[in-house]
Design an enzyme around this catalytic site. Structure first.
Site, mmCIF file in Angstrom:
data_model
loop_
_atom_site.group_PDB
_atom_site.id
_atom_site.type_symbol
_atom_site.label_atom_id
_atom_site.label_comp_id
_atom_site.label_asym_id
_atom_site.label_seq_id
_atom_site.Cartn_x
_atom_site.Cartn_y
_atom_site.Cartn_z
ATOM 1 N N GLN A 30 -8.846 -12.624 -5.434
ATOM 2 C CA GLN A 30 -9.082 -10.859 -5.320
ATOM 3 C C GLN A 30 -8.941 -11.222 -6.602
ATOM 4 O O GLN A 30 -9.414 -9.459 -7.513
ATOM 5 C CB GLN A 30 -8.647 -9.977 -4.358
ATOM 6 C CG GLN A 30 -8.287 -9.854 -2.599
ATOM 7 C CD GLN A 30 -7.905 -9.496 -1.829
ATOM 8 O OE1 GLN A 30 -7.083 -9.949 -0.522
ATOM 9 N NE2 GLN A 30 -7.476 -8.415 -2.559
ATOM 10 N N ARG A 53 -3.709 -3.878 3.146
ATOM 11 C CA ARG A 53 -4.191 -2.613 2.883
ATOM 12 C C ARG A 53 -3.464 -1.717 2.592
ATOM 13 O O ARG A 53 -3.455 -0.642 2.884
ATOM 14 C CB ARG A 53 -5.056 -2.857 4.369
ATOM 15 C CG ARG A 53 -6.727 -1.812 3.619
ATOM 16 C CD ARG A 53 -7.589 -1.518 4.769
ATOM 17 N NE ARG A 53 -8.590 -0.805 4.885
ATOM 18 C CZ ARG A 53 -9.723 -0.774 5.773
ATOM 19 N NH1 ARG A 53 -9.859 -1.812 6.209
ATOM 20 N NH2 ARG A 53 -10.522 -0.038 4.651
ATOM 21 N N CYS A 54 -2.982 -2.136 1.252
ATOM 22 C CA CYS A 54 -1.141 -1.275 0.886
ATOM 23 C C CYS A 54 -1.415 -1.780 -0.483
ATOM 24 O O CYS A 54 -0.651 -2.594 -0.710
ATOM 25 C CB CYS A 54 -0.238 -1.067 2.102
ATOM 26 S SG CYS A 54 0.751 -0.513 1.478
ATOM 27 N N GLU A 65 -7.240 2.151 1.039
ATOM 28 C CA GLU A 65 -6.123 1.855 2.040
ATOM 29 C C GLU A 65 -5.346 3.199 2.501
ATOM 30 O O GLU A 65 -4.281 2.937 3.577
ATOM 31 C CB GLU A 65 -5.072 1.278 0.626
ATOM 32 C CG GLU A 65 -5.109 -0.011 -0.092
ATOM 33 C CD GLU A 65 -4.388 -0.661 -0.732
ATOM 34 O OE1 GLU A 65 -4.188 -1.702 -0.935
ATOM 35 O OE2 GLU A 65 -3.895 0.035 -1.697
#
Lengths: 172, 288, 784
Positions: C216, C366-367, C736
């Protein structure tokens, strides 16, 4: 280890090879036939990213030996589009309803859904959710996959999809 | 994950398959492969030879005949799920077929494989116990019939010798007053049961239950046949009081263990709850 | 021919990237094959803590196709057996003598193909001597506990605190009402459907490394490789990192896993391209986890029901090394956003991190770095307080919310919340779900012995990492970048330092540029992920792409527009200040007919530009955000509980999100749906559990319970729009928010259903057996 001559039709093109008994079908599709749209996500028949149709029936190709499919007709996502080259109603549905994010589960979802709406041209939301429950998606939360399938089913029934599904891209 | 090396052969006839098995004590039978191939990938099984019976003709069918519902061993679960005959007359089997694994796996997984694996977590064993089914096992000497009560010898051990194949499942044919139900508590689609219960019963015109089969999934080392509960319910009108007594008997014979699906106490309580619910659902169907 | 629509901000245009994905033409890591490549597979430890006494590769070496092995001792010769982590700790690439968690890499096997490599792995014999295992972080921190790390004095990694300890203690001591709860958020795993992998290609002639990998953050990886291998002669200009299409990331593809480094070493040693694709069990067992926070929270309120103080003490389980991919300057990341959406002046929070014999990680799900933990704590405590006071949780929230006019708002723990309208979002959610009627229904049901619950979560997110006062990676500030080039025919290419994993950057970035320049989004090609071509950026995670790279896109486009203005002035023979921009053209003030479109100006930039001006029309812009952005929302969940089985049915779930300016509503809705399912999953199903020997339960997708379409609820979504005042287009990021905001809504609903029975709290996941256990304990289990 025994090896075997197999001929498997992939999207209408026969692919022949001498393969070891243990070669998994997903690897034959990806590596021998070079069709990399079919993905591998879990190894335990849990995720369904490897779903292809064998003689029209969706199957998880990571859990099938290539030799088991000798002589079969396979359809993968690369063979989903209509004969005239236009997109299948499901492909149109998935992009119109935002039924995919990363795209990794999408080929499997498409192959499962294609069989689903062929068998059940007007599925309810519940029937779609049960029908795709062998395919995991980690991105979309499934709401829009359900809509994508409804879109395609409507289109194939000759109904205007925008009267069936409510998604931002179709709002007038 | 990659399976180990093995030889593979795909016999065209049943005798050929049986001979191959007889000659290769280390061989494994490959049917749908959806239990075996994952085991191979984890290298939990390392057979030298796979005998693929998937191409044997005439082993995939669903038909009523001679007072039985006969199911060929290679019939896939989705064929059961989609059969209008089964849907209309064999709701217990229909319920179960819908809960086994997931819809895509059901396109490959076979009824015969599910039973021959003799995994107490599989769903068909309890279903067949509740039905009082018979299993047809074929060896070189020909077919023989084994009552389901004698089929599950131990964990993962069916009453099939190495050189035999399970070829057919026979369920007593539907008659008026029959009703059945399968309830499976699972954590998600595709999971094994936290607890499962199969009920098949018959009620007479006056509402008396004159026959009932009751069995549990994944609550012991083998599928559990709830004989005492069955006896307690036979001859009753299946009132709430009858049920309360009987489901306690069913919970008693369950042998649940603490695991990540729940505590022993929870599972035993589930047996009472879902057995009650399954019997009530079966009764509604029997009277319909 | 109809005119191509511009599709700027607010257009739900279909995604440009979908064309390849729906036809099976995505190009993911496993699709990349380099001629001559060999395969790598990895022998992993069955033990959570063990001494490696011997590694015997004799049998494995005889397997046809097996080419060689790499061990920790091999890497140690090159100083590569250990690598640094982002948290100033160190991590093994391959162990020299001890393994510290189950499934840790032990030996790499190289072979001609993946089947032979797997056979090689099965044939390597490793002799282990098991050592005592530490799995419980509380026990790990006791004096005399078995040490996980020989190179450290204890299992205590760090202590961190923020806020006013004394003032908080004083308020809590004397407050009218204080509620306290121990809240555990278990270890979970992103389980993206694509696992991790790479193809490392070393060119020994040119001393050049091409690294295709699932990352990423490709640019940061390039720099890390240069820093870690610099002593071996790899130089940053000769390192190219390519991140192809990514099959889901969610933070799990930020860390540098040992497999990547081993593959590079193998390629250098064997002189061949080396391919490594994790299988699912490796992915689940060894790759970065999230959460594992044990929180002890106290909330104080006065007699009027106004919150007066918050205190939280946390024990964090970090595994055997602190390899959290947390680029903030705070060891607990953004946890200090835990004061939530409420107006009070005093708070204190502290955390202590422990080593255990588990894999490292901490923030990948996802945070944005511990915000989920923070939101869970405050939203649970607020609900407990409301119930304790016997009032409706919505009323309690309305009384305590920060008011619209208080923004920008300085939180008790020092953040400046940029904007918000919390009252509006909650009111809208209540109207959508029919809150008052549901409360009536609940009372009726309760009278009949049925259990129904309604749960609210009114969260404030903190994303867009980030301002350099709060963030850096290896000292590199957390800007992100855009480079736009306009072609002579008025079409464009734009490149970014971020990397989409499904978020739809190819579409949304094009829409931002389309809005600023009037070039149809369809004609703007977006590229990311190749460090040779894209401008330097810090990558995509923490919902930072729109707040940073999205801002860079707008700023870069504006610079281009300013140059276009000069060209327009030249062509129209007008003064620059007399030109007015409208959608896609400049016209002369008062003479709309006298105009030049962006396409005409682009052509002129190459054919007829003013004397003294550089040719071309392009710009690159690095955007260092002045503040974080603070998306928020209000969620309401309705549940029905089966007293016989403990099963919680999610009847309805309404989510109102405010992510500021909305670029592509279709994509935002999709992000919200997906984020909600990733909030539902840990709330109801997922967890990584370890036994006392450090064995993981949940190492396959059969036991790590990722929801299917059947379990996942049907989401109902809506929005309010409060633009960020400091972002060029007012956007805040959204990917998120739902994962962060949803879990407490589920828990609040389930507890709401059972509060009258005496239930105050349930830790997630709220599995049927756990819920049934509580019902049983409180005499409410139905035994039919």
């Amino acid at each position: 280890m025994s090896t075997h001559n197999v001929t498997i039709s992939i999207n209408g093109t026969p692919v022949s090879a001498n393969v070891p008994a243990r070669l998994l079908l997903v690897h034959f599709i990806r590596e021998n036939a070079g069709q990399t749209g079919t993905h591998c996500g879990c190894d335990t028949t849990s995720c369904g990213a490897c779903t292809v149709q064998i003689n029209g029936t969706p199957v998880k190709s990571c859990t099938v030996l290539t030799v088991q499919a000798d002589g079969a007709e396979l359809t993968t996502v690369e063979g989903l589009a209509n004969k005239d080259g236009s997109l299948h109603a499901l492909q149109e549905g998935f992009t119109s309803c935002h039924g995919l994010h990363c795209g990794f589960c999408t080929p499997g979802m498409l192959m499962t859904s294609a069989a689903l709406i062929k068998e059940n041209p007007d599925p309810t939301e519940d029937e779609i959710r049960w029908g795709i429950s062998g395919n995991l998606c980690r991105c979309t939360g499934y709401n829009n996959i359900v809509k994508s399938v409804q879109y395609a089913a409507a289109k194939l029934r000759g109904v205007d999809p925008s009267t069936v599904v409510d998604v931002p891209s179709l709002r007038k | 994950m990659i399976p180990p090396q093995f030889d593979y052969i795909s016999p065209q006839t049943l005798p050929e398959a049986l001979t191959l098995l007889g000659n290769n004590p280390d061989a494994k039978v490959l049917a749908g492969g959806h239990s075996l191939i994952p085991m191979l990938k984890f290298r939990l099984a390392t057979p030298t030879l796979l005998v693929d019976i998937g191409r044997l003709a005439g082993l995939s069918y669903i038909r009523e005949e001679d007072g039985w519902l006969k199911i060929g061993a290679l019939t896939v679960e989705s064929a059961i799920d989609k059969s209008s005959l089964i849907h209309s007359k064999y709701p217990l089997l229909s319920d179960a077929a819908r809960m086994i694994a997931d819809p895509i796996v059901r396109n490959k997984a076979t009824v015969g494989g599910n039973l021959a694996h003799a995994d107490p977590a599989n769903d068909h064993p309890a279903v067949m116990l509740a039905y009082g089914a018979e299993i047809v096992v074929t060896g070189v000497a020909g077919p023989k019939t084994i009552p389901i009560t004698e089929f599950f010898v131990g964990p993962f051990t069916p009453a099939i010798s190495h050189a035999e194949l399970l070829t057919e499942i026979r369920i007593p044919a539907h008659k008026p007053g029959d009703g059945g139900s399968y309830i499976k508590i699972e954590r998600k689609v595709g999971d094994y049961a936290t607890a499962g219960v199969a009920v098949q019963l018959h009620v007479t015109a006056d509402g008396t239950c004159d026959k009932i089969g009751l069995a549990l999934t994944n609550l012991g080392l083998t599928p559990i046949h709830c004989v005492a509960a069955m006896a307690a319910l036979t001859g009753t009108k299946l009132t709430d009081a009858d049920l309360k007594h009987a489901v306690a008997l069913a919970a008693e014979v369950a042998e649940p263990q603490d695991d990540y699906r729940g505590t022993e106490e929870y599972k035993r309580s589930l047996v009472r709850t879902i057995t009650t619910r399954a019997i009530k659902a079966a009764l509604v169907r029997a009277k319909a | 021919m109809t005119e191509t629509p511009i599709n700027g901000l607010g257009s739900s245009m279909k995604r440009k990237e979908d064309v390849r994905f729906i036809q099976g033409k995505g190009r993911y890591i496993e699709d990349i094959n380099i001629p001559g490549q060999i395969w790598m597979d990895i022998v992993r430890s069955p033990y959570a803590h063990a001494k490696i006494k011997n590694i015997d590769t004799t049998a494995a070496a005889k397997i046809p196709g097996v080419l060689g092995f790499i061990t920790g001792k091999d890497l140690d010769k090159y100083g590569l057996a250990w690598m640094p982590t982002l948290m100033s700790d160190k991590q093994m690439v391959l162990p020299i003598d001890t393994v510290k968690y189950q499934a840790q890499e032990v030996v790499a096997v190289l072979a001609t193909d993946r089947y032979s490599a797997a056979d090689g792995v099965a044939a390597v014999v490793v002799d282990y001597e098991p050592l005592p295992v530490v799995v419980d972080p509380f026990k790990a921190l006791l004096p005399g506990a078995t040490k996980v790390r020989d190179d450290k004095e204890s299992n205590h990694i760090w202590h961190w605190e923020t806020g006013d300890r004394e003032a908080t203690d004083a308020i809590i001591k004397t407050a009218h009402t204080v509620v306290r709860e121990k809240i555990y958020i278990p270890r979970i795993h992103v389980a993206s459907i694509e696992t991790c992998g790479c193809v490392a290609q070393w060119d020994s002639i040119n001393k050049h490394l091409t690294m295709y990998m699932t990352t990423q953050a490709p640019h940061v990886i390039r720099t890390v490789i240069a820093l870690v291998t610099g002593h071996l002669g790899l130089s940053e200009e000769n390192i190219r990192v390519v991140s192809p299409d990514i099959g889901g990331g969610f933070g799990g593809k930020v860390p540098v896993y040992p497999g990547y480094v081993i593959a590079i070493a193998a390629s250098v040693l064997l002189g061949k391209p080396v391919k490594w694709i994790e299988d699912r069990s490796e992915n689940l067992q060894a790759d970065s986890f999230a959460r594992d926070y044990h929180m002890d929270a106290e909330l104080a309120a006065d007699k009027d029901g106004r919150i007066t103080a918050l205190r939280i003490k946390t024990i964090a389980d970090h595994g055997y090394t602190d390899a959290s991919a947390n680029p903030s300057k705070y060891p607990a990341g953004m946890f200090s956003v835990c004061t939530g959406s409420y107006d009070y002046a005093t708070a204190f929070t502290e955390a202590d991190a422990a080593y255990t014999n588990k894999p490292p990680g901490g923030v990948a799900y996802r945070c944005s770095f511990r915000v989920t933990e923070a939101v869970h704590a405050i939203e649970r405590m607020v609900d407990i307080m409301a119930h304790e006071r016997g009032e409706d949780p919505a009323d309690f929230r309305f009384r305590n919310f920060i008011k619209k006019e208080q923004f920008p708002y300085k939180s008790a723990l020092g953040w400046e919340f940029d904007s918000g309208d919390y009252h509006k979002a909650l009111r809208l959610a209540m109207d959508m779900i029919g809150y008052e009627d549901l409360r009536k229904e609940q009372l009726e049901k309760r009278a009949r012995g049925e259990l129904m619950g309604i749960g609210i979560s009114s969260f404030t997110e903190i994303v867009g990492a980030g301002p350099s006062k709060d963030f850096d990676i290896l000292g590199i500030k957390m800007f992100d970048s855009a480079e736009i080039r306009i072609h002579p025919t008025g079409k464009a290419i734009a490149r970014f330092g971020t990397k989409s994993q499904g978020q739809g950057h190819e579409t949304t970035y094009a829409q931002i540029i389309a809005q600023e320049l009037g070039i149809p989004a369809e004609h703007i090609k977006i590229e990311e992920g190749d460090t040779d071509t894209a401008p330097y950026g810090l990558g995509t995670y923490a919902s930072r792409s729109t707040p940073t790279a999205g801002a860079a896109a707008a700023m870069s486009a504006r610079k281009i527009r300013e140059k276009a203005r000069k060209i327009a002035a030249h062509l129209l023979e007008a003064a620059e200040e007399d030109l007015v921009w409208d959608t896609n053209k400049f016209y002369v003030k008062g003479t709309p007919g006298k105009s030049k479109t962006i396409q005409e100006l682009a052509f002129a930039a190459y054919t007829n530009y003013p004397q003294g001006m550089e040719a071309g029309l392009e710009n690159s812009f690095y955007y260092d955000p002045p503040n974080l952005t603070f998306p928020f929302g209000s969620y309401i969940c309705v549940v029905d509980i089966d007293r016989g089985t403990g099963k919680v049915a999610i009847r309805r779930f309404v989510a109102i999100d405010d992510c500021g300016t909305r670029i592509n509503p279709m994509i935002i809705e999709g992000q919200v749906h997906g984020g909600l399912t990733m909030g539902f999953a840990p709330a109801m199903m997922e967890q990584m559990q370890y036994d006392e020997n450090g064995n993981l339960y949940g190492g396959t997708l059969m036991d790590y319970l990722v929801p299917t379409a059947v379990e996942s609820p049907r989401w109902e979504v809506g929005e309010t729009t409060t633009p960020s005042p400091h972002h060029p287009i007012g956007a805040k990021g959204v990917g998120e928010s739902p994962t962060v905001g949803a879990p407490p809504a589920f828990v609040n609903a389930v507890v709401d259903a059972m509060w009258h029975l005496g239930v105050r709290h349930i830790d997630i996941p709220m599995t049927p057996d756990k819920v049934w256990g509580l019902l049983k304990k409180h005499g409410a289990a139905l035994e039919e």
